[in-house]
Scaffold this motif. Structure first.
Motif, PDB file in Angstrom:
ATOM      1  N   ILE A 211       6.277 -12.147 -16.120  1.00 50.25           N
ATOM      2  CA  ILE A 211       5.159 -11.669 -15.307  1.00 50.25           C
ATOM      3  C   ILE A 211       5.341 -10.190 -14.962  1.00 50.25           C
ATOM      4  O   ILE A 211       6.455  -9.703 -14.797  1.00 50.25           O
ATOM      5  CB  ILE A 211       5.037 -12.515 -14.015  1.00 50.25           C
ATOM      6  CG1 ILE A 211       3.595 -12.551 -13.498  1.00 50.25           C
ATOM      7  CG2 ILE A 211       5.979 -12.014 -12.923  1.00 50.25           C
ATOM      8  CD1 ILE A 211       3.354 -13.593 -12.432  1.00 50.25           C
ATOM      9  N   ARG A 212       4.214  -9.462 -14.881  1.00 51.02           N
ATOM     10  CA  ARG A 212       4.231  -8.071 -14.450  1.00 51.02           C
ATOM     11  C   ARG A 212       3.800  -7.998 -12.981  1.00 51.02           C
ATOM     12  O   ARG A 212       2.989  -8.812 -12.525  1.00 51.02           O
ATOM     13  CB  ARG A 212       3.308  -7.200 -15.303  1.00 51.02           C
ATOM     14  CG  ARG A 212       3.734  -7.094 -16.762  1.00 51.02           C
ATOM     15  CD  ARG A 212       2.975  -5.988 -17.469  1.00 51.02           C
ATOM     16  NE  ARG A 212       3.230  -4.687 -16.870  1.00 51.02           N
ATOM     17  CZ  ARG A 212       4.297  -3.928 -17.135  1.00 51.02           C
ATOM     18  NH1 ARG A 212       5.230  -4.345 -18.004  1.00 51.02           N
ATOM     19  NH2 ARG A 212       4.451  -2.748 -16.538  1.00 51.02           N
ATOM     20  N   GLY A 213       4.351  -7.028 -12.257  1.00 45.44           N
ATOM     21  CA  GLY A 213       4.064  -6.948 -10.832  1.00 45.44           C
ATOM     22  C   GLY A 213       3.562  -5.590 -10.397  1.00 45.44           C
ATOM     23  O   GLY A 213       3.802  -4.575 -11.060  1.00 45.44           O
ATOM     24  N   THR A 214       2.851  -5.589  -9.262  1.00 47.28           N
ATOM     25  CA  THR A 214       2.402  -4.355  -8.628  1.00 47.28           C
ATOM     26  C   THR A 214       2.687  -4.452  -7.142  1.00 47.28           C
ATOM     27  O   THR A 214       2.455  -5.499  -6.520  1.00 47.28           O
ATOM     28  CB  THR A 214       0.892  -4.125  -8.837  1.00 47.28           C
ATOM     29  OG1 THR A 214       0.610  -4.061 -10.233  1.00 47.28           O
ATOM     30  CG2 THR A 214       0.454  -2.827  -8.175  1.00 47.28           C
ATOM     31  N   LEU A 215       3.179  -3.369  -6.587  1.00 46.83           N
ATOM     32  CA  LEU A 215       3.391  -3.261  -5.150  1.00 46.83           C
ATOM     33  C   LEU A 215       2.481  -2.169  -4.612  1.00 46.83           C
ATOM     34  O   LEU A 215       2.499  -1.037  -5.109  1.00 46.83           O
ATOM     35  CB  LEU A 215       4.848  -2.904  -4.842  1.00 46.83           C
ATOM     36  CG  LEU A 215       5.147  -2.489  -3.392  1.00 46.83           C
ATOM     37  CD1 LEU A 215       4.923  -3.661  -2.432  1.00 46.83           C
ATOM     38  CD2 LEU A 215       6.571  -1.971  -3.257  1.00 46.83           C
ATOM     39  N   LEU A 216       1.665  -2.499  -3.593  1.00 40.56           N
ATOM     40  CA  LEU A 216       0.808  -1.507  -2.947  1.00 40.56           C
ATOM     41  C   LEU A 216       1.090  -1.487  -1.458  1.00 40.56           C
ATOM     42  O   LEU A 216       1.034  -2.527  -0.795  1.00 40.56           O
ATOM     43  CB  LEU A 216      -0.667  -1.811  -3.195  1.00 40.56           C
ATOM     44  CG  LEU A 216      -1.667  -0.798  -2.615  1.00 40.56           C
ATOM     45  CD1 LEU A 216      -2.892  -0.656  -3.523  1.00 40.56           C
ATOM     46  CD2 LEU A 216      -2.132  -1.183  -1.202  1.00 40.56           C
ATOM     47  N   ASP A 217       1.408  -0.307  -0.942  1.00 40.11           N
ATOM     48  CA  ASP A 217       1.545  -0.110   0.494  1.00 40.11           C
ATOM     49  C   ASP A 217       1.478   1.382   0.777  1.00 40.11           C
ATOM     50  O   ASP A 217       1.354   2.190  -0.150  1.00 40.11           O
ATOM     51  CB  ASP A 217       2.848  -0.712   1.030  1.00 40.11           C
ATOM     52  CG  ASP A 217       2.702  -1.198   2.477  1.00 40.11           C
ATOM     53  OD1 ASP A 217       2.050  -0.492   3.276  1.00 40.11           O
ATOM     54  OD2 ASP A 217       3.232  -2.274   2.813  1.00 40.11           O
ATOM     55  N   LEU A 218       1.561   1.733   2.046  1.00 41.72           N
ATOM     56  CA  LEU A 218       1.459   3.130   2.441  1.00 41.72           C
ATOM     57  C   LEU A 218       2.543   3.975   1.773  1.00 41.72           C
ATOM     58  O   LEU A 218       3.646   3.464   1.504  1.00 41.72           O
ATOM     59  CB  LEU A 218       1.566   3.252   3.962  1.00 41.72           C
ATOM     60  CG  LEU A 218       0.478   2.529   4.767  1.00 41.72           C
ATOM     61  CD1 LEU A 218       0.818   2.572   6.251  1.00 41.72           C
ATOM     62  CD2 LEU A 218      -0.884   3.143   4.510  1.00 41.72           C
ATOM     63  N   PRO A 219       2.253   5.248   1.506  1.00 42.99           N
ATOM     64  CA  PRO A 219       3.223   6.101   0.793  1.00 42.99           C
ATOM     65  C   PRO A 219       4.605   6.118   1.431  1.00 42.99           C
ATOM     66  O   PRO A 219       5.617   6.018   0.727  1.00 42.99           O
ATOM     67  CB  PRO A 219       2.564   7.482   0.841  1.00 42.99           C
ATOM     68  CG  PRO A 219       1.101   7.201   0.917  1.00 42.99           C
ATOM     69  CD  PRO A 219       0.975   5.962   1.746  1.00 42.99           C
ATOM     70  N   ARG A 220       4.666   6.247   2.762  1.00 41.66           N
ATOM     71  CA  ARG A 220       5.968   6.332   3.421  1.00 41.66           C
ATOM     72  C   ARG A 220       6.746   5.015   3.324  1.00 41.66           C
ATOM     73  O   ARG A 220       7.963   4.999   3.520  1.00 41.66           O
ATOM     74  CB  ARG A 220       5.786   6.714   4.897  1.00 41.66           C
ATOM     75  CG  ARG A 220       4.986   5.714   5.706  1.00 41.66           C
ATOM     76  CD  ARG A 220       4.880   6.122   7.179  1.00 41.66           C
ATOM     77  NE  ARG A 220       3.964   5.289   7.933  1.00 41.66           N
ATOM     78  CZ  ARG A 220       4.245   4.075   8.383  1.00 41.66           C
ATOM     79  NH1 ARG A 220       5.437   3.554   8.142  1.00 41.66           N
ATOM     80  NH2 ARG A 220       3.352   3.379   9.065  1.00 41.66           N
ATOM     81  N   VAL A 221       6.036   3.922   3.023  1.00 47.65           N
ATOM     82  CA  VAL A 221       6.687   2.615   2.899  1.00 47.65           C
ATOM     83  C   VAL A 221       7.225   2.420   1.486  1.00 47.65           C
ATOM     84  O   VAL A 221       8.394   2.082   1.289  1.00 47.65           O
ATOM     85  CB  VAL A 221       5.713   1.476   3.266  1.00 47.65           C
ATOM     86  CG1 VAL A 221       6.379   0.120   3.048  1.00 47.65           C
ATOM     87  CG2 VAL A 221       5.258   1.624   4.716  1.00 47.65           C
ATOM     88  N   VAL A 222       6.386   2.657   0.487  1.00 52.94           N
ATOM     89  CA  VAL A 222       6.806   2.367  -0.886  1.00 52.94           C
ATOM     90  C   VAL A 222       7.824   3.370  -1.406  1.00 52.94           C
ATOM     91  O   VAL A 222       8.504   3.101  -2.404  1.00 52.94           O
ATOM     92  CB  VAL A 222       5.601   2.291  -1.853  1.00 52.94           C
ATOM     93  CG1 VAL A 222       4.680   1.145  -1.457  1.00 52.94           C
ATOM     94  CG2 VAL A 222       4.831   3.601  -1.892  1.00 52.94           C
ATOM     95  N   ALA A 236      12.205  -2.413 -12.940  1.00 59.14           N
ATOM     96  CA  ALA A 236      11.359  -1.211 -12.959  1.00 59.14           C
ATOM     97  C   ALA A 236      10.398  -1.164 -14.139  1.00 59.14           C
ATOM     98  O   ALA A 236       9.281  -0.654 -14.019  1.00 59.14           O
ATOM     99  CB  ALA A 236      12.239   0.045 -12.949  1.00 59.14           C
ATOM    100  N   ASP A 237      10.818  -1.703 -15.279  1.00 55.02           N
ATOM    101  CA  ASP A 237       9.961  -1.609 -16.466  1.00 55.02           C
ATOM    102  C   ASP A 237       8.805  -2.606 -16.440  1.00 55.02           C
ATOM    103  O   ASP A 237       7.926  -2.555 -17.309  1.00 55.02           O
ATOM    104  CB  ASP A 237      10.794  -1.803 -17.733  1.00 55.02           C
ATOM    105  CG  ASP A 237      11.458  -3.168 -17.799  1.00 55.02           C
ATOM    106  OD1 ASP A 237      11.605  -3.818 -16.737  1.00 55.02           O
ATOM    107  OD2 ASP A 237      11.859  -3.584 -18.913  1.00 55.02           O
ATOM    108  N   ARG A 238       8.774  -3.488 -15.432  1.00 55.05           N
ATOM    109  CA  ARG A 238       7.698  -4.476 -15.348  1.00 55.05           C
ATOM    110  C   ARG A 238       6.857  -4.330 -14.090  1.00 55.05           C
ATOM    111  O   ARG A 238       6.006  -5.168 -13.803  1.00 55.05           O
ATOM    112  CB  ARG A 238       8.291  -5.895 -15.379  1.00 55.05           C
ATOM    113  CG  ARG A 238       8.941  -6.273 -16.702  1.00 55.05           C
ATOM    114  CD  ARG A 238       9.820  -7.509 -16.553  1.00 55.05           C
ATOM    115  NE  ARG A 238       9.162  -8.572 -15.802  1.00 55.05           N
ATOM    116  CZ  ARG A 238       9.809  -9.451 -15.035  1.00 55.05           C
ATOM    117  NH1 ARG A 238      11.120  -9.375 -14.891  1.00 55.05           N
ATOM    118  NH2 ARG A 238       9.130 -10.400 -14.412  1.00 55.05           N
ATOM    119  N   VAL A 239       7.078  -3.267 -13.313  1.00 52.49           N
ATOM    120  CA  VAL A 239       6.386  -3.126 -12.042  1.00 52.49           C
ATOM    121  C   VAL A 239       5.692  -1.772 -11.944  1.00 52.49           C
ATOM    122  O   VAL A 239       6.147  -0.782 -12.526  1.00 52.49           O
ATOM    123  CB  VAL A 239       7.367  -3.299 -10.861  1.00 52.49           C
ATOM    124  CG1 VAL A 239       8.294  -2.091 -10.736  1.00 52.49           C
ATOM    125  CG2 VAL A 239       6.619  -3.548  -9.549  1.00 52.49           C
TER     126      VAL A 239
END
Length: 354
Positions: A211-222, A236-239
């Protein structure tokens, strides 16, 4: 008649192990701050870390944590009443299952959470709970002249560090439960919306190697994302890590969207986030919302306390099952299932209708 004959009979003492009388229970409850303060003191002093697997005399424990023996004994005596540490017949103290959770190195450690929930600002805010109940508004802005997280990051950097550590610990622990609970068989991609440092999406990607993943949050968080998701990390190569605000836009396409512990804002902010998920995913997309509930939960004392703290600091709220269902259906989602993830989290499994 004698005085002894006319005096009302004293109540018989409660049998050992029985529930205390209502009057005594209320007396105990109004001293709840003493228990919280004792837990904070033990965590800050590192008592649990200094206490090994063998019972220790107070003098030796006091030397290890650099305190006076007599007041340390008083602190430990208070905590043993709640099952945190135990005193043996010879006067030594030993661990219990709860006191081990105050250790920094325990895999289920709650030390960071203990410190966060008893930070100095909480002692300023709790006495104003009646004001928050009367007005429905948070009290932090009146106390400090700024929105809570602005104040935290600008004026209370030490407390901000405690907060970040507590959220990281809590998220990494619950992520394991979420990954074990969710069945993503057949999905090719998953997006963790408002996912903090990405512990949930990382755990899901480890469970499902394709599975491939995405993380979305505020810049200072991610920018402080889980090391597994950063360049050179194992995943890292799947997100894809996307800085952004889910209340503004969600430029992410995925088969499954996970929204965990963020729908605690005002109703309009919650509605905007859900609409953005629906717009991003489109018909047939699966949306899993995971939240603490203030009903139908074995963790009611915990979740209702968090609910009141949210009222105090940001004016937010935890949900009942009904209020969460109402917000999800109002946004246009179809709720297929509601199930507990663990004793303090529930998952609402939804789909975007065609």
């Amino acid at each position: 008649m004698t005085t002894a004959e006319t005096a009302p009979a004293a109540a018989a003492p409660a049998p050992a192990g029985s529930a205390p009388m209502p009057s005594m229970r209320l007396r105990e409850l109004v001293f709840g701050a003493a228990c919280a303060a004792a837990l904070r003191a033990a965590a800050r002093l590192g008592v649990a870390d200094a206490l090994g697997e063998r019972p220790v005399a107070v003098d030796d424990l006091a030397a290890a944590v650099k305190t006076e023996p007599k007041p340390l004994r008083r602190l430990l005596r208070a905590l043993t009443c709640y099952g945190v540490f135990t005193e043996l017949p010879d006067g030594t103290f030993a661990h219990t299952d709860m006191s081990r959770l105050l250790r920094e190195d325990d895999p289920h450690s709650l030390r960071a959470i203990t410190l966060w929930c008893t930070e100095p600002w909480t002692w300023d805010a709790w006495p104003k709970l009646d004001e928050a109940v009367r007005t429905g508004h948070n009290v932090v802005e009146d106390l400090y002249g700024k929105e809570f997280f602005t104040w935290l990051n600008e004026d209370a950097p030490e407390s901000a560090v405690v907060f970040n550590r507590a959220m990281t610990t809590s998220s990494s622990q619950s992520a394991r439960d979420v990954a074990a609970f969710l069945d993503l068989s057949g999905a090719g991609s998953v997006a963790d919306i408002g996912g903090g440092q990405g512990h949930v999406v990382a755990s899901l990607m480890e469970k499902y190697p394709a599975i491939r993943g995405t993380l979305l949050d505020l810049p200072r968080v991610v920018e402080n994302a889980d090391p597994r998701l950063r360049p050179g990390g194992a995943l890292a190569d799947r997100v894809t890590v996307v800085p952004g605000d889910c209340r503004v836009d969600i430029p992410v396409r995925a088969d499954v969207y996970v929204i965990k512990n963020i729908l605690e804002w005002d109703d309009e902010s919650t509605a905007r986030c859900l609409r953005n998920v629906i717009d991003a995913g489109g018909p047939g997309t699966r949306v899993v919302v995971i939240e603490n509930l203030v009903d139908n939960s074995p963790s009611m004392r915990f979740s209702t306390a968090m609910d009141l703290l949210l009222l105090l600091n940001v004016g937010g709220a935890k949900h009942t099952t009904e209020s969460m269902l109402g917000r999800l259906t109002a946004a246009g989602l179809v709720v297929n299932d509601v199930r507990p993830v663990n004793p303090y989290l529930h998952a609402f499994d939804c789909v975007v209708p065609a």
